[in-house]
Design a protein around this motif. Structure first.
Motif: not given
Ligand code: GDG
Length: 461
Positions: A155, A186, A226, A262, A264, A269, A297, A339-340, A342-343, A363, A366-367
């Protein structure tokens, strides 16, 4: 139909929940269709060295997991995987921290996982191993007499030979891959890097049909970019709840333009560079002051590793200093959320933002770039700014492609994105959406599994 067995460091979501990412959905579908098995670490550590496997059944799918010892976790996961392979594959040799005991732990865990997987396999199974934690799993399985087809998908980037040579066990890593029947990367760049290493440093051969030969074995090395589950992400961005989130965002931000990032919180990144570029935008284009907000984020990951702590400190310092320098009583230029989220909120946030800023220094794919495109309103789409060093840039060429190390380049691209005429935005988005839809998660899974099974038939013929 053969049963699919997935092996990865961690087992991701299985059910078709709207919180599951593209990978989890794509693999979940393959497992459900074949009554498959997913094996991985259960995320816990224990003093017990029995590596006992637990099973659970979810409809037609079996999940099998095992714990690791604390020593394994430190050496295999925090050590070799995340302080050697991750930084080296992201071209951060300055952050590589090689210790022999990390490497021993990596080999030990791959061997323990192979013990467990070998005991679970049926004769017709097809095994698909995921990512950099498990380079040597196939070699361990072969040593236990496993003859089933085994594929591997990396990945993250496969580095150029000059970088890989700096990893003390580079030859071992590459040799390990030759126990797989198909090695998936990839991008085309990753394949070329792999081939160059084989021909220049191993004395192997590059053959037609994406075949490579070395160490007395032949295998297939090919790019399988991917993708995401486009429709479900687009649907999430258009629910009444999503519209509500977008309206609230606009009200709170007094209709200022949004730039969204957005990621991690990872040093690959390009987050500090991105914040510096936002500051540069405000410097170079004073008319943007008080008119645009950067929402970043960045949920925490791998916090036990020092480099991750350092990047967190740096970002907090940067966002604070930009807000101190430019902010006013009713405008916070940078909104940084560690913080996380929600999707479904992410989907709304993407749709509600005029610019999506995806500027990793390196990367695998990178989705987020693909999710940003999927979430847009085709009549009034936002503009994607994309690093040339994200795998996604090989395909998404209608994005504004930038050099993530060049702060001015990113700042100019933000200005260009924020002032782009609607016709150009629509045209770029249409082309991007088509590509994201064509190379989606299902296409990725099917093309990989086809290569793995077709190759088996060729061998039998
Ligand atoms: C590796 C490779 C490759 C992020 N923050 C939140 C959140 N996310 C989601 C995104 C996206 C996923 O996580 C991140 O995927 P990326 O592809 O951007 O990056 P990595 O995590 O580094 O993934 C990468 C990928 O594997 C797949 O092969 O593309 O190159 O490094 O889906 O939306 N999701 C939620 N809350 C967050 O705060 N719910």
């Amino acid at each position: 139909m053969s049963r699919i067995v997935i092996v990865s460091n961690r087992v991701a979501y299985l059910e078709k929940s709207n919180q599951a990412g593209g990978l989890a959905v794509a693999l979940g579908d393959a497992l459900r269709d074949s009554g498959g098995l997913w094996f991985g670490w259960d995320g816990t550590t224990t003093d017990d060295e029995s590596y006992e496997v637990s099973h659970s059944k979810h409809g037609s799918v079996t999940i099998a997991t095992m714990p690791l010892t604390e020593k394994d976790y430190k050496a295999y996961y925090l050590g070799f995987a995340n302080q050697v392979l991750w930084p080296a594959c992201h071209y951060r040799l300055d952050l590589v921290n090689f210790e022999t005991n990390y490497f021993d732990g990596y080999k030990r865990v791959n061997a323990k996982m192979a013990d467990a997987v070998a005991s679970l396999l049926k004769p017709d199974d097809i095994v698909w191993v995921q990512d950099y934690h498990l380079f040597s799993l196939a070699a361990e399985l072969r040593a236990r007499g496993v003859t089933q087809r085994i594929g591997f998908f990396l990945h993250i980037p496969f580095p150029s030979p000059g970088v890989l040579l700096a990893v003390p066990v580079h030859q071992w890593l590459v040799k390990s891959l030759f126990s797989y029947d198909v090695i998936g990367f990839q991008t085309h760049t990753d394949v070329v890097n792999f081939q160059s290493f084989i021909s220049e440093h191993i004395g192997g051969e590059i053959l037609p049909g994406d075949r490579v030969r070395a160490f007395g074995r032949e295998t297939i090395a090919r790019a399988f970019p991917i993708g995401i589950d486009v429709e479900s992400f687009a649907d999430m961005a258009t629910t009444p709840e999503a519209s509500d989130i977008i309206q609230r965002l606009n009200r709170r931000n007094l209709a200022r333009a949004h730039v969204v990032g957005v990621d991690r919180l990872d040093y690959s990144k390009g987050l500090p560079e991105r914040m510096k570029a936002f500051r540069r935008l405000l410097e170079l284009y004073p008319d943007k002051q008080n008119k645009v907000t950067l929402m970043q984020i960045a949920p925490p990951t791998r916090e036990a590793i020092v480099a991750y702590y350092d990047i967190r400190e740096e970002l907090e310092q940067l966002s604070g200093s930009i807000n101190g320098e430019y902010g006013s009583f009713d405008w916070t230029p940078v909104r940084y959320i560690h913080r996380n989220v929600s999707r479904d909120k992410l989907a709304a946030l993407f749709r509600g933002s005029e610019v999506g800023l995806v500027t990793p220094l390196r990367d695998g794919m990178n989705l987020v770039a693909k999710e940003y495109v999927a979430a847009q309103d085709a009549d009034n789409p936002g503009v994607l700014i994309l690093s040339r060093f994200a795998g996604a840039a090989e395909d998404l060429e209608e994005a504004l492609i930038v050099n993530p190390y060049d702060i001015d380049d990113i700042a100019h691209a933000m200005e260009q994105g924020l002032s782009m005429p609607i016709q150009e935005r629509r045209e770029r988005h249409k082309a991007l959406y088509e590509r994201v839809r064509k190379n989606d998660a299902t296409h990725w899974r099917e093309s990989f599994l086809n290569a793995l099974t077709l190759n088996a038939e060729e061998v039998l013929a």
